[in-house]
Write a protein that holds these residues in place. Structure first.
Motif, PDB file in Angstrom:
ATOM      1  N   VAL A  80      -0.256  -9.333  -5.519  1.00 51.06           N
ATOM      2  CA  VAL A  80       0.754  -9.782  -4.557  1.00 51.06           C
ATOM      3  C   VAL A  80       1.977 -10.261  -5.330  1.00 51.06           C
ATOM      4  N   ALA A  81       3.097 -10.345  -4.626  1.00 51.04           N
ATOM      5  CA  ALA A  81       4.338 -10.830  -5.233  1.00 51.04           C
ATOM      6  C   ALA A  81       4.347 -12.350  -5.191  1.00 51.04           C
ATOM      7  N   SER A  82       4.465 -12.970  -6.358  1.00 55.98           N
ATOM      8  CA  SER A  82       4.553 -14.432  -6.419  1.00 55.98           C
ATOM      9  C   SER A  82       5.988 -14.915  -6.288  1.00 55.98           C
ATOM     10  N   ASN A  83       6.956 -14.028  -6.509  1.00 56.19           N
ATOM     11  CA  ASN A  83       8.364 -14.390  -6.423  1.00 56.19           C
ATOM     12  C   ASN A  83       9.162 -13.143  -6.066  1.00 56.19           C
ATOM     13  N   THR A  84      10.068 -13.258  -5.103  1.00 50.76           N
ATOM     14  CA  THR A  84      10.925 -12.136  -4.701  1.00 50.76           C
ATOM     15  C   THR A  84      12.366 -12.624  -4.621  1.00 50.76           C
ATOM     16  N   GLN A  85      13.250 -11.979  -5.369  1.00 49.52           N
ATOM     17  CA  GLN A  85      14.657 -12.369  -5.395  1.00 49.52           C
ATOM     18  C   GLN A  85      15.531 -11.141  -5.118  1.00 49.52           C
ATOM     19  N   LYS A  86      16.525 -11.310  -4.261  1.00 48.97           N
ATOM     20  CA  LYS A  86      17.438 -10.229  -3.952  1.00 48.97           C
ATOM     21  C   LYS A  86      18.418 -10.031  -5.094  1.00 48.97           C
ATOM     22  N   HIS A  87      18.903  -8.791  -5.249  1.00 53.86           N
ATOM     23  CA  HIS A  87      19.945  -8.506  -6.229  1.00 53.86           C
ATOM     24  C   HIS A  87      21.269  -9.031  -5.689  1.00 53.86           C
ATOM     25  N   PRO A  88      22.089  -9.700  -6.522  1.00 55.26           N
ATOM     26  CA  PRO A  88      23.322 -10.310  -6.012  1.00 55.26           C
ATOM     27  C   PRO A  88      24.352  -9.313  -5.504  1.00 55.26           C
ATOM     28  N   TYR A  89      24.231  -8.021  -5.879  1.00 56.10           N
ATOM     29  CA  TYR A  89      25.232  -7.041  -5.457  1.00 56.10           C
ATOM     30  C   TYR A  89      24.625  -5.922  -4.629  1.00 56.10           C
ATOM     31  N   SER A  90      23.474  -6.183  -4.026  1.00 59.88           N
ATOM     32  CA  SER A  90      22.838  -5.157  -3.205  1.00 59.88           C
ATOM     33  C   SER A  90      22.082  -5.818  -2.067  1.00 59.88           C
ATOM     34  N   GLY A  91      22.123  -5.191  -0.906  1.00 67.62           N
ATOM     35  CA  GLY A  91      21.376  -5.699   0.226  1.00 67.62           C
ATOM     36  C   GLY A  91      19.998  -5.102   0.342  1.00 67.62           C
ATOM     37  N   THR A  92      19.655  -4.141  -0.529  1.00 64.18           N
ATOM     38  CA  THR A  92      18.375  -3.450  -0.407  1.00 64.18           C
ATOM     39  C   THR A  92      17.485  -3.573  -1.640  1.00 64.18           C
ATOM     40  N   LEU A  93      18.003  -4.084  -2.741  1.00 65.77           N
ATOM     41  CA  LEU A  93      17.215  -4.200  -3.964  1.00 65.77           C
ATOM     42  C   LEU A  93      16.629  -5.605  -4.086  1.00 65.77           C
ATOM     43  N   PHE A  94      15.299  -5.669  -4.291  1.00 67.19           N
ATOM     44  CA  PHE A  94      14.608  -6.952  -4.426  1.00 67.19           C
ATOM     45  C   PHE A  94      13.673  -6.884  -5.628  1.00 67.19           C
ATOM     46  N   ALA A  95      13.857  -7.823  -6.537  1.00 62.18           N
ATOM     47  CA  ALA A  95      12.994  -7.906  -7.713  1.00 62.18           C
ATOM     48  C   ALA A  95      11.781  -8.761  -7.389  1.00 62.18           C
ATOM     49  N   GLN A  96      10.611  -8.330  -7.863  1.00 60.08           N
ATOM     50  CA  GLN A  96       9.376  -9.044  -7.589  1.00 60.08           C
ATOM     51  C   GLN A  96       8.571  -9.284  -8.860  1.00 60.08           C
ATOM     52  N   VAL A  97       8.077 -10.495  -9.011  1.00 56.55           N
ATOM     53  CA  VAL A  97       7.089 -10.813 -10.035  1.00 56.55           C
ATOM     54  C   VAL A  97       5.717 -10.728  -9.384  1.00 56.55           C
ATOM     55  N   LEU A  98       4.810  -9.979  -9.980  1.00 56.27           N
ATOM     56  CA  LEU A  98       3.500  -9.724  -9.380  1.00 56.27           C
ATOM     57  C   LEU A  98       2.424 -10.584 -10.026  1.00 56.27           C
ATOM     58  N   SER A  99       1.425 -10.940  -9.237  1.00 57.03           N
ATOM     59  CA  SER A  99       0.273 -11.649  -9.774  1.00 57.03           C
ATOM     60  C   SER A  99      -0.538 -10.705 -10.661  1.00 57.03           C
ATOM     61  N   PRO A 100      -1.352 -11.229 -11.578  1.00 59.40           N
ATOM     62  CA  PRO A 100      -2.098 -10.366 -12.494  1.00 59.40           C
ATOM     63  C   PRO A 100      -3.060  -9.435 -11.765  1.00 59.40           C
ATOM     64  N   PRO A 101      -3.261  -8.237 -12.300  1.00 63.40           N
ATOM     65  CA  PRO A 101      -4.257  -7.315 -11.729  1.00 63.40           C
ATOM     66  C   PRO A 101      -5.661  -7.739 -12.138  1.00 63.40           C
ATOM     67  N   ARG A 102      -6.638  -6.878 -11.871  1.00 60.92           N
ATOM     68  CA  ARG A 102      -8.010  -7.168 -12.274  1.00 60.92           C
ATOM     69  C   ARG A 102      -8.094  -7.242 -13.810  1.00 60.92           C
ATOM     70  N   THR A 103      -8.710  -8.301 -14.293  1.00 62.69           N
ATOM     71  CA  THR A 103      -8.960  -8.425 -15.726  1.00 62.69           C
ATOM     72  C   THR A 103     -10.427  -8.753 -15.933  1.00 62.69           C
ATOM     73  N   TYR A 104     -10.959  -8.349 -17.079  1.00 64.26           N
ATOM     74  CA  TYR A 104     -12.363  -8.586 -17.370  1.00 64.26           C
ATOM     75  C   TYR A 104     -12.552  -8.632 -18.883  1.00 64.26           C
ATOM     76  N   GLY A 105     -13.657  -9.208 -19.284  1.00 64.56           N
ATOM     77  CA  GLY A 105     -13.920  -9.295 -20.712  1.00 64.56           C
ATOM     78  C   GLY A 105     -15.142 -10.126 -21.012  1.00 64.56           C
ATOM     79  N   VAL A 106     -15.308 -10.429 -22.291  1.00 64.54           N
ATOM     80  CA  VAL A 106     -16.415 -11.244 -22.765  1.00 64.54           C
ATOM     81  C   VAL A 106     -15.861 -12.406 -23.575  1.00 64.54           C
ATOM     82  N   ARG A 107     -16.638 -13.484 -23.618  1.00 62.74           N
ATOM     83  CA  ARG A 107     -16.220 -14.677 -24.339  1.00 62.74           C
ATOM     84  C   ARG A 107     -17.443 -15.258 -25.050  1.00 62.74           C
TER      85      ARG A 107
END
Length: 794
Positions: free
Chosen positions: A762-789
């Motif tokens: 999901v998008a954790s942050n969405t910001q519009k472009h200052p010179y466009s009404g249709t462009l929106f930048a999004q920071v996404l939450s991490p995808p599936r991760t797995y491993g051993v420890r």
């Protein structure tokens, strides 16, 4: 309950999120609990004295250091999954933004500040960038919800996050641990610590970590490259006198935070040419085609040092703690445009505190706090048809005096009062040049001929003191945008520049904040508390070419009613909290046009937010080997008197709020609009947050344990941007994690884990472009991760 005997040396922290506001309350079995089959205790110092989490009459969550390791937490943004009240995200670079129950701000440069203060071992960190790489060898992390107006010297309207590192052990023994994990995206993490006795009553603890990971995004951004080290010496100078000396260093490298355009497939990065199709018909250039732009990177260093002298006197414990912190940032972040930042920040603090013991009718805490912060920031925002070169040099000198008194009316009832006076002087020096032409980043020159000296390897046009060099950037008439279709209507248009000139100013902000509370022990295992506390965050300045350049303080008043309870011989915990906050003169930072027609990042005071809700936390040891937990938070926020003015052209401001056109501004290409957001819910404030977990331990014949854990978190729909646009709406979602851990009885373990099992992004942050009404930048939450420890303790 309040006077429970606290034997700190014998209390073992369970790896659970226990208490009033815990989102994942049981992930590991506490050794002491195995005998008692109870829930055990977590010790916190949120109120400047050691007490159990259940005895603390305030809304606070505590996350143990063991749980941070098990959850693979390396970045402060990961706390969002552990504490439901807080939302943390990063749009670009190394600057996280905090929002706690709707109180927060979008922090983009040194002119803006977070409403949630971070304290590292009691030292407040003025810049949110300074928390990078601190998640190793921690005893716990405490999250205090609501304004901290009396016991903490630094302003905090939303709350505080306290990092408490593990301290040296004076028992005379050598001890330590080492952990190693490997996962997908070539994620490699190592952390270790050792405790060394160096003399009688003197010990040193040295800890370090390294965490690297490939980027989640196709252009390599969203990666991780963090290294840190911390060394602490503790000396018992004499009976009742101790001295602590501690220093730490952290480096963060790699490409840094990644983002994508809304509408693209997941994790297609900004510097990936597959996003170019979104720019068709726009008057701006695709980021992947910006001439002269170098790829995203970060090269940031952070240092910190503090000393703490504690003296036990007949009046109580006197603590004196001076500190020094320094950060050097050098990064290029790419979100909806390029942001190049070189920044040096220094802060010095000193705190003197007297804390009485708790065996008399009156308890007291008196303190004095001083902070001196200086910043030099060189910034270039390249917005593809507009470039801004800015020198920002804000500073702050603040001092505060505070006191808290507790009166024991009876053995079971206490009245509490607190007050703090804050004096915060802010000053600024700033200079900027705004260029209406395609911007550039060295070492490649701009598209158009400009008087830039491209030979120095460092970031120009700034001198060694961070000041703009007069005449270094000029675009005289006759320079034109290239006659290329990608420039649309701007093709062939003349380029101009506006020199904003030097601006210097200072202001002083003073305020009394206070707290009134009452606590009642209904039974030895049930606490009822009620409180009202106020908070304050000083005003400041923002960068613009227009006359208006300052903003006023913001305040919060918070009413809390809560109850903390243990039942069934300490096997069932039921905590509940109801709250009502009033957030006034909110400092809101956003991109807009100033009265000179220049797009700039401003901070303005806008109206009021009413915040109310409730939180329920349940924790139970069902059997000796079975733990379950659940947490429910209901949050209702409403913007009131949330009205502000904004300049815009064309169809007006791109906002989801109601807009009224007040007519054109004389001498400006823009009109003045009134934006009315009344009735909207606050950003980053989901109405419902639910979480739960189960942990099952299976004893093996060889004495080892096999521990299975499962946990999940649901968050209802919310807005993840301050424009309240439909593009910033996030639907409700669920994220689940699984873990399997083999714990030997010989000091080692091996574990497997899967986080975000369903790969919900999901998008954790969405910001519009200052010179466009249709462009929106999004920071996404991490995808599936797995491993051993794997890990070992000695």
């Amino acid at each position: 309950m309040h006077k429970a005997n606290l034997k700190l040396g014998s209390v073992s922290l369970i790896a659970v999120l226990a208490g009033l506001t815990v989102s994942q309350p049981a992930l590991a079995q506490d050794e002491a609990d195995s005998a008692s089959e109870g829930l055990g205790a977590i010790i916190v110092t949120a109120q400047r004295r050691a007490e159990t989490l259940q005895d603390a009459g305030l809304p606070v969550a505590a996350v143990s250091g063991n749980q941070l390791v098990e959850q693979g937490v390396t970045d402060v943004t990961n706390l969002t999954n552990l504490v439901p009240a807080i939302q943390i995200n990063t749009l670009y670079g190394a600057t996280p933004s905090f929002s706690l129950r709707g109180v927060g701000n979008f922090v983009a440069n040194v002119n803006s500040e977070t409403a949630v203060i971070v304290n590292l071992d009691g030292v407040p960190v003025a810049r949110p960038t300074g928390v990078a790489g601190q998640f190793f060898d921690l005893e716990r992390v405490e999250v205090l919800k609501g304004p901290q107006g009396t016991l903490y010297g630094r302003n905090a309207t939303g709350g505080a996050i306290n990092f408490i590192s593990r301290q040296p052990d004076l028992s005379g023994s050598v001890s330590g641990y080492a952990n190693f994990s490997y996962g997908n995206y070539d994620a490699i993490k190592f952390d270790a610590a050792v405790n060394l006795p160096v003399a009688q009553d003197v010990a040193i603890r040295v800890a370090g970590m390294s965490s690297t990971r490939d980027g989640f995004y196709s252009d390599g951004t969203g990666d991780e490259d963090i290294k840190g080290i911390r060394a602490t010496m503790l000396a018992r100078v004499s009976d009742g006198v101790s001295l602590t000396l501690s220093g730490n260093f952290t480096h963060s490298g790699g490409k840094g935070t990644g983002s994508t355009w809304k509408g693209l497939d997941k994790f297609i990065g900004m510097e990936d040419s597959r996003g170019d199709s979104l720019f068709v018909g726009q008057t701006i250039v695709p980021i992947s085609d910006v001439p002269g732009a170098v790829p995203a990177f970060q090269d940031n260093d952070f240092w910190g040092f503090y000393a703490k002298l504690e003296i036990d006197t007949p009046l109580g414990v006197v603590t004196f703690q001076p500190s020094y912190r320094k950060s050097e940032l050098d990064f290029l972040g790419v979100s909806n445009f390029h942001a190049r930042v070189i920044e040096d920040s220094e802060q010095t603090t000193a705190e003197l505190r007297l804390v009485s013991d708790n065996d008399s009718a009156f308890e007291y805490i008196f303190g004095a706090f001083y902070m001196d912060e200086d910043n030099v920031s060189q910034v270039n925002f390249n917005q593809q048809t507009f470039a801004n070169y800015t020198s920002l040099q804000p500073s702050s000198k603040a001092w505060a005096g505070y006191a808290r008194l507790t009166y024991h009316v009876t053995d079971d009832m206490r009245l509490i009062g607190g007050i703090r006076y804050t004096d915060d002087k802010r000053s600024t020096y700033q200079d900027n040049i705004n260029v209406n032409i395609l911007g550039c980043f060295l070492p490649t020159p701009c598209v158009n001929p400009v008087s830039l000296d491209t030979s120095p390897p460092d970031f120009v046009p700034f001198d060694e003191d961070g000041n703009l060099i007069n005449g270094q950037v000029e675009f005289p008439e006759g320079n034109f945008f290239p006659d290329d279709p990608m420039f649309g209507p701007l093709a062939g248009a003349p380029a101009t520049s506006i020199n904003g000139g030097i601006f210097e100013a200072d202001k002083k902000f003073t305020k009394f904040t206070w707290r009134a509370a009452a606590e009642y022990d209904v039974t030895p295992d049930s606490l009822l508390y009620v409180s009202y506390e106020t908070g304050f965050k000083a005003g400041g300045f923002y960068n613009t070419t227009a006359p208006e350049r300052s903003f006023d303080p913001e305040t919060v008043g918070a009413f809390t009613l809560g109850s903390k309870n243990r039942f069934m011989n300490d096997r069932l915990q039921v905590n509940v909290e109801a709250f009502h906050w009033t957030y006034k003169d909110r400092q809101l930072s956003f991109l807009t046009n100033d009265s000179e027609g220049v797009t700039t990042f401003v901070t303005r005071n806008v109206g009021k937010v009413v915040i109310q809700g409730a939180e329920l936390d349940l924790l139970a040891r069902v059997t000796r080997n079975t733990m379950i937990g659940a947490n429910v938070q209901y949050l209702d926020t409403e913007l009131k008197d949330f009205v502000y003015e904004q300049l815009a052209g064309g169809a007006g401001p791109n906002t989801g709020c109601a807009v009224t056109n007040n007519g054109p501004v004389p001498g400006s290409p823009f009109s003045n609009y009134t934006v009315n957001c009344n009735g909207k819910a606050a950003a980053y404030s989901p109405k419902w947050t639910l979480s739960g977990n189960v942990e099952q331990t299976v004893p093996l014949q060889n004495g080892a344990d096999l521990v299975f854990s499962a946990q999940g978190r649901y968050q209802s729909s919310s807005i993840n941007g301050f424009d309240f646009l439909p593009q910033q709406e996030v639907d409700g979602y669920f994220v689940g994690d699984l873990g399997l851990n083999y714990e030997s009885n010989e000091g080692f373990y091996i574990a497997a884990f899967v986080r975000n099992v369903t790969d919900k992004v999901v998008a954790s942050n969405t910001q519009k472009h200052p010179y466009s009404g249709t462009l929106f930048a999004q920071v996404l939450s991490p995808p599936r991760t797995y491993g051993v420890r794997v890990g070992v303790e000695f």
